[in-house]
Motif scaffolding. Structure first.
Motif, mmCIF file in Angstrom:
data_model
loop_
_atom_site.group_PDB
_atom_site.id
_atom_site.type_symbol
_atom_site.label_atom_id
_atom_site.label_comp_id
_atom_site.label_asym_id
_atom_site.label_seq_id
_atom_site.Cartn_x
_atom_site.Cartn_y
_atom_site.Cartn_z
ATOM 1 N N VAL A 1 12.909 20.375 64.247
ATOM 2 C CA VAL A 1 13.142 19.124 63.546
ATOM 3 C C VAL A 1 13.356 19.375 62.067
ATOM 4 O O VAL A 1 14.222 18.806 61.455
ATOM 5 C CB VAL A 1 11.955 18.166 63.750
ATOM 6 C CG1 VAL A 1 12.027 17.016 62.774
ATOM 7 C CG2 VAL A 1 11.947 17.665 65.176
ATOM 8 N N ARG A 2 12.582 20.280 61.520
ATOM 9 C CA ARG A 2 12.738 20.456 60.080
ATOM 10 C C ARG A 2 13.069 21.905 59.765
ATOM 11 O O ARG A 2 12.907 22.790 60.580
ATOM 12 C CB ARG A 2 11.473 20.038 59.347
ATOM 13 C CG ARG A 2 10.349 21.064 59.454
ATOM 14 C CD ARG A 2 9.360 20.702 60.545
ATOM 15 N NE ARG A 2 8.247 21.643 60.525
ATOM 16 C CZ ARG A 2 7.353 21.747 61.501
ATOM 17 N NH1 ARG A 2 7.452 21.008 62.564
ATOM 18 N NH2 ARG A 2 6.372 22.596 61.427
ATOM 19 N N HIS A 181 20.888 25.241 63.751
ATOM 20 C CA HIS A 181 19.458 25.048 63.990
ATOM 21 C C HIS A 181 19.195 23.685 64.627
ATOM 22 O O HIS A 181 18.475 23.575 65.628
ATOM 23 C CB HIS A 181 18.712 25.168 62.655
ATOM 24 C CG HIS A 181 17.254 24.827 62.714
ATOM 25 N ND1 HIS A 181 16.267 25.784 62.751
ATOM 26 C CD2 HIS A 181 16.602 23.628 62.743
ATOM 27 C CE1 HIS A 181 15.078 25.200 62.798
ATOM 28 N NE2 HIS A 181 15.251 23.881 62.789
ATOM 29 N N GLU A 182 19.798 22.642 64.068
ATOM 30 C CA GLU A 182 19.548 21.303 64.608
ATOM 31 C C GLU A 182 20.151 21.159 66.010
ATOM 32 O O GLU A 182 19.568 20.507 66.886
ATOM 33 C CB GLU A 182 20.094 20.234 63.662
ATOM 34 C CG GLU A 182 19.549 20.311 62.237
ATOM 35 C CD GLU A 182 18.021 20.309 62.140
ATOM 36 O OE1 GLU A 182 17.349 20.010 63.154
ATOM 37 O OE2 GLU A 182 17.499 20.640 61.063
ATOM 38 N N HIS A 185 17.842 22.506 68.580
ATOM 39 C CA HIS A 185 16.841 21.534 69.045
ATOM 40 C C HIS A 185 17.434 20.655 70.144
ATOM 41 O O HIS A 185 16.785 20.343 71.132
ATOM 42 C CB HIS A 185 16.366 20.655 67.894
ATOM 43 C CG HIS A 185 15.399 21.320 66.963
ATOM 44 N ND1 HIS A 185 14.330 22.051 67.401
ATOM 45 C CD2 HIS A 185 15.337 21.362 65.605
ATOM 46 C CE1 HIS A 185 13.647 22.510 66.359
ATOM 47 N NE2 HIS A 185 14.242 22.121 65.252
ATOM 48 N N HIS A 191 10.822 25.308 67.551
ATOM 49 C CA HIS A 191 10.632 26.308 66.505
ATOM 50 C C HIS A 191 9.901 27.501 67.100
ATOM 51 O O HIS A 191 9.236 27.396 68.118
ATOM 52 C CB HIS A 191 9.816 25.718 65.348
ATOM 53 C CG HIS A 191 10.582 24.689 64.574
ATOM 54 N ND1 HIS A 191 10.020 23.541 64.084
ATOM 55 C CD2 HIS A 191 11.886 24.643 64.227
ATOM 56 C CE1 HIS A 191 10.945 22.834 63.453
ATOM 57 N NE2 HIS A 191 12.091 23.470 63.536
HETATM 58 ZN ZN ZN Z 1 13.843 22.432 63.243
#
Ligand code: ZN
Length: 228
Positions: A1-2, A181-182, A185, A191
């Motif tokens: 998410v981040r 990266h997103e 997800h 992660h």
């Molecule tokens: Zn992330």
């Protein structure tokens, strides 16, 4: 998410501003990463790309610019022989849709998502370049610059899926990795504790063989209708 503000990327976070000039930062020559396993059939997954624009067309991207961000993302995902293919890509005026050009909270992000993609995606993953945002999110304890997600219903079908990134970093050298990266997800990858990984704290471009296998298996099982 981040994406944690690691040492490697912290410096890049502050260079950018919401001005078109900042988007002209030179991008290094592309280097597609080699597949981790030979013989994998290419896995092509459709995406619908929307880029929100501000007043006076601030942040408007040319078709080539829109396409180039997926190219940079695919250079990372080449490790898994996965390719994201744009079924559609377009600019959308935030004001015309009564949306904030600079989201400042998770609620704003949710509004952008609901307006741009009101229906359950069944054929293409929604990808949003949702204006220049960089706000502190108390829930995660980080400055949020991108999110990626998927939800399953009780029948094992995807009910929600998507990826959204802040535009000011899209044209930095890590722009492709940020979107990669997103989208990871969205392909079910969490992660990882290994820092030197696309999903790790140091945010490198590396994926592992098990991550590739998981993402490919997820796409084949849950995203059949999304495959080209
Ligand atoms: Zn992330």
């Amino acid at each position: 998410v981040r994406w944690r503000a690691s040492k490697a990327f912290a410096a890049l976070i502050v260079v950018v501003a919401a001005s078109p000039a900042a988007w002209a930062i030179p991008i290094p020559p592309r280097v597609a990463l080699a597949p981790l396993r030979t013989g994998w059939p290419a896995l092509k997954i459709r995406v619908d790309v929307r880029n929100t624009t501000g007043a006076d067309d601030t942040g408007k991207l040319t078709p080539e610019e829109l396409r180039s961000r997926l190219v940079a993302t695919n250079d990372v995902w080449a490790q898994c022989s996965v390719e994201f293919v744009a079924r559609s890509s377009e600019n959308v005026s935030a004001a015309a849709m009564d949306l904030p050009y600079e989201p400042k909270s998770q609620d704003d992000i949710q509004r952008v998502l609901a307006k741009l993609f009101p229906n359950t995606p069944t054929e293409a993953i929604p990808v949003m370049f949702a204006g220049p945002w960089n706000f502190f999110d108390p829930a995660y304890g980080v400055y949020l610059q991108g999110i990626g997600w998927y939800w399953m219903d009780g029948l094992g079908k995807v009910s929600k899926i998507g990826a959204m990134v802040a535009t000011q970093r899209l044209f930095s050298p890590i722009g492709g990795a940020l979107l990669a990266h997103e989208l990871a997800h969205a392909l079910s990858l969490p992660h990882t504790a290994e820092p030197k990984n696309l999903m790790g704290a140091a945010g490198t471009m590396d994926l592992t063989l098990p991550q590739c296998v998981q993402a490919r298996d997820f796409a084949h099982s849950a995203l059949k209708g999304f495959l080209q």
